[in-house]
Scaffold this active site. Structure first.
Site, short mmCIF file in Angstrom:
data_model
loop_
_atom_site.label_atom_id
_atom_site.label_comp_id
_atom_site.label_asym_id
_atom_site.label_seq_id
_atom_site.Cartn_x
_atom_site.Cartn_y
_atom_site.Cartn_z
N GLU A 170 20.59 17.39 0.32
CA GLU A 170 20.84 16.89 -1.03
C GLU A 170 22.32 17.12 -1.33
OE1 GLU A 170 16.71 17.47 -3.50
OE2 GLU A 170 17.88 19.28 -3.12
N SER A 230 19.83 26.10 -4.15
CA SER A 230 18.64 25.26 -4.17
C SER A 230 18.22 24.87 -5.58
CB SER A 230 17.47 25.99 -3.49
OG SER A 230 17.21 27.21 -4.14
N HIS A 243 22.88 20.95 -0.32
CA HIS A 243 21.64 21.73 -0.24
C HIS A 243 20.89 21.36 1.03
CE1 HIS A 243 17.35 22.61 -1.80
NE2 HIS A 243 17.85 23.66 -1.16
N ASN A 303 13.04 20.32 -4.85
CA ASN A 303 12.41 21.51 -5.42
C ASN A 303 11.78 21.25 -6.78
OD1 ASN A 303 12.85 23.14 -3.24
ND2 ASN A 303 14.75 24.03 -4.01
#
Length: 646
Positions: A452, A419, A440, A490
């Site tokens: 992702e 991540s 991800h 993130n």
């Protein structure tokens, strides 16, 4: 009886009259893979209708698709943008309303044959016809999905459907957007006859028209007024969590049916007073933007990934769910973990998922047959793609990939579900770092659509493209991201969460912050979200991606006390199962809007930096990633779009 000369040079239609004096109309929208009601299609239907009205002793009119596998997929949404004002929209609607009324009023009996999708305008063009034939194909769907674009039926469909099915069904169709299958449509009264396949349509339609002997059937409105109980039920079901200032369409639809329930024709005509303002409104504009974003992401995932065998390393929640979703999508999957019990638990969870999603016992059994426990990890040898989903520690991931590289076949893609860790760091131990990409996923994997797809300076771009195609194959929405701390979601999400925690330390009320963001349209506020994620996870991610001393101290205190959120039963809130105990109290709109704007500023800034630094391909990609990844409200069109509109 001869075919009118005006029908000879049509681009979007084939129109002929046979020896039985039956008119056969086939829609075949030029330049499109499927039929849509583009303006040119409507203009030519006017020409066809002009001809139909001049023909004497016509025994029937039949409408079918001239393209296999689908009827009509609705209006051409891209043409919506050519209608700039409410008056422009109303003028276009009145043209189509007049046309469909003329078709409904033809002297001859009329029928439609539907095989495949007939939604939105595709259902509305069918409803003026007297008799609807549908095939039994599971792909045949009739519905009104307009609410997902912030609008409602606009070509008279609301009243015509209401006249056939009544209040409850028409509201369910329009407010939920859920389509009806063939048998469901006939049982409801929306369609009239189910035939086995598309090959049965023309013979059955011909027989029906000839049996009418030129007499037009009559149909009476199934209700004399709107059913108040059904209206109340619709409000309870669909408006409970909705906000009229966010998405006005569901509210307008229910009011529309209640207002015109006494007269189906008036309900159709009444669309002109509601639809234009919905369509030019901000919610519809932004929801159409999301439609375009969704379409672009899906196109980026098209193509053959050449991946049939998937090997997943790590049978925790993420790895187990990735394996399950892969098997459910038809891939042969092997799942390995050092802990055999973890594999067994993952397969048990997968079985429940398959039962919930696939429903039919044979499909569940087949999916389970494609998911194999692999205690020795030998599945990596034949895998086309290996996904690592182990602990978020660099040295652990490096060890996994160093071993995988020795056993995987040439051309196999190695993918990490990290991540936040830069791919270059993981690839540092590989002899062929170009084989490593990032995939991800977001938790829960079966629910959240975003993946992702990460590339590093080493990554083979063909493998990155195959990663995009793999995501599309398993029904996910992939967004390309350059390897950078936090990638897109993130890097934008954590500063937003940490901003809220800074406000807490400064004395702001947690519930007020969360309620302001829910008021804005987020699925939940940042403090409740942190509790959901786990405060220990937030702390670990913050140490990697950046965290202020103030927030670090706050999270350290929580973690040392063992109050790390939902999974411990207590965090910033006390939890009862999956629900946080908070009062959900609100203040004035201006106060709530100010709090939301303040909390969202770091998210906006990070999304813009991700675009400026080429972490994502465009602002569209950034908006798509945040909508699909964290549930940023679609009616606002994405964080960067919202910031631009303010």
């Amino acid at each position: 009886m001869s075919t009118p000369a005006s029908w000879n040079n049509l681009r979007h239609w084939s129109a002929t009259i046979d020896n039985n004096d039956l008119a056969w109309l086939h829609i075949q929208t030029e330049g499109k893979s499927v039929n849509v009601l583009a303006h040119g299609v409507i203009d030519e239907l006017v020409i066809i209708t002009d001809g139909l009205e001049t023909i004497n002793n016509l025994k029937g009119v039949a409408l079918l698709s001239g393209k296999p596998g689908g009827f009509v997929y609705g209006a051409d949404i891209h043409e919506f943008e050519t209608l700039k004002t409410a008056k422009d929209v109303a003028n276009h609607m009145e043209l189509v309303h007049n046309l469909f009324n003329r078709i409904q009023n033809l002297d001859a009996p009329t029928c439609v044959g539907i095989d495949g999708i007939a939604v939105g305008g595709g259902l509305e063009i069918a409803l003026p016809f007297d008799h609807l034939f549908v095939t039994a194909s599971p792909k045949t769907k009739l519905g009104f999905p307009e609410v997902t674009l912030g609008i409602m039926p606009g070509y008279g469909g609301s009243g015509r459907a209401y006249g056939r099915v009544g209040t409850k069904t028409v509201l369910d169709m329009m407010v939920s957007g859920r389509p009806l299958g063939s048998h469901e449509a006939v049982n409801a009264g929306l369609a009239d006859v189910v035939v086995e396949t598309d090959k049965n349509l023309i013979p059955n339609m011909r027989d029906w028209m000839l049996n009418c002997n030129g007499d037009k059937p009559t149909r009476t409105q199934c209700e004399s007024k709107a059913n108040k109980e059904a209206v109340a039920e619709a409000k309870e079901t669909y408006l409970k969590r909705a906000r009229v200032d966010h998405t006005p369409a569901p509210f307008e639809i229910i009011d529309h049916v209640m207002t015109y329930g006494h007269d189906a024709k008036a309900m159709s005509a009444g669309e002109v007073s509601v639809f234009p303002n919905l369509m030019i409104g901000r919610a519809s504009k932004n929801l159409r933007r999301v439609y375009y974003l969704t379409d672009a992401v899906r196109k980026s995932a098209r193509g053959d990934s050449r991946i049939e065998r998937l090997h997943v390393v790590g049978a925790g929640t993420m790895g187990g769910d990735i394996a399950a979703v892969g098997a459910m999508a038809g891939l042969n999957v092997t799942l390995t973990d050092m802990n055999e019990a973890a594999i067994e638990g993952a397969i048990s969870r997968a079985k429940k998922l398959f039962e919930r999603r696939l429903k039919q016992a044979d499909k569940v059994t087949a999916a389970l047959g494609r998911l194999r426990a692999d205690t020795d990890g030998s599945g990596a040898i034949d895998a086309d793609l290996v996904i690592e989903a182990v602990a978020e520690k660099l040295e652990v991931k490096q060890a996994v990939f160093k071993n995988l590289e020795t056993v995987c076949k040439d051309g196999a893609i190695l993918a990490t579900n990290t991540s936040a860790i830069p791919l270059e760091d993981i690839a540092d131990v590989l002899k062929s770092p170009e084989n490593l990409i990032g995939l991800h996923f977001f938790n829960p994997v079966p629910v959240l659509p975003l993946v992702e797809v990460i590339w590093s300076k080493y990554s083979d771009q063909d493998m990155v493209s195959r990663g995009m195609q793999f995501a599309g194959r398993i029904g996910k929405m992939p967004v390309r991201c350059k390897s950078a701390p936090g990638f897109l979601v993130n890097r934008a999400l954590l500063p937003y969460i940490f901003k809220a925690m800074e406000a807490l330390v400064a004395g702001e009320n947690a519930d007020l912050i969360d309620e302001a963001l829910v008021d804005f349209g987020m699925p939940m506020g940042p403090i409740e979200l942190a509790d959901q994620i786990g405060l220990d996870v937030c702390l670990d991610a913050g140490i990697v991606l950046g965290i202020s001393p103030t927030v670090k101290a706050l999270l350290n205190e929580k973690c040392l006390a063992g109050t790390i959120g939902r999974k411990s039963g207590s965090g910033f809130y006390e939890w009862e199962g999956n629900r946080a105990n908070r009062p959900r109290q609100s203040q004035s709109k201006s106060v709530m809007a100010s709090i939301a704007k303040d909390m969202l500023t770091p998210m906006i800034d990070e999304c813009q930096r991700a675009v400026d630094q080429d972490v994502v391909d465009s602002s569209d990609s950034a908006d798509a990633g945040m909508i699909f990844g964290i549930g940023f409200p679609a009616f606002r069109g994405g964080p960067l779009n919202w910031a631009k509109e303010r």
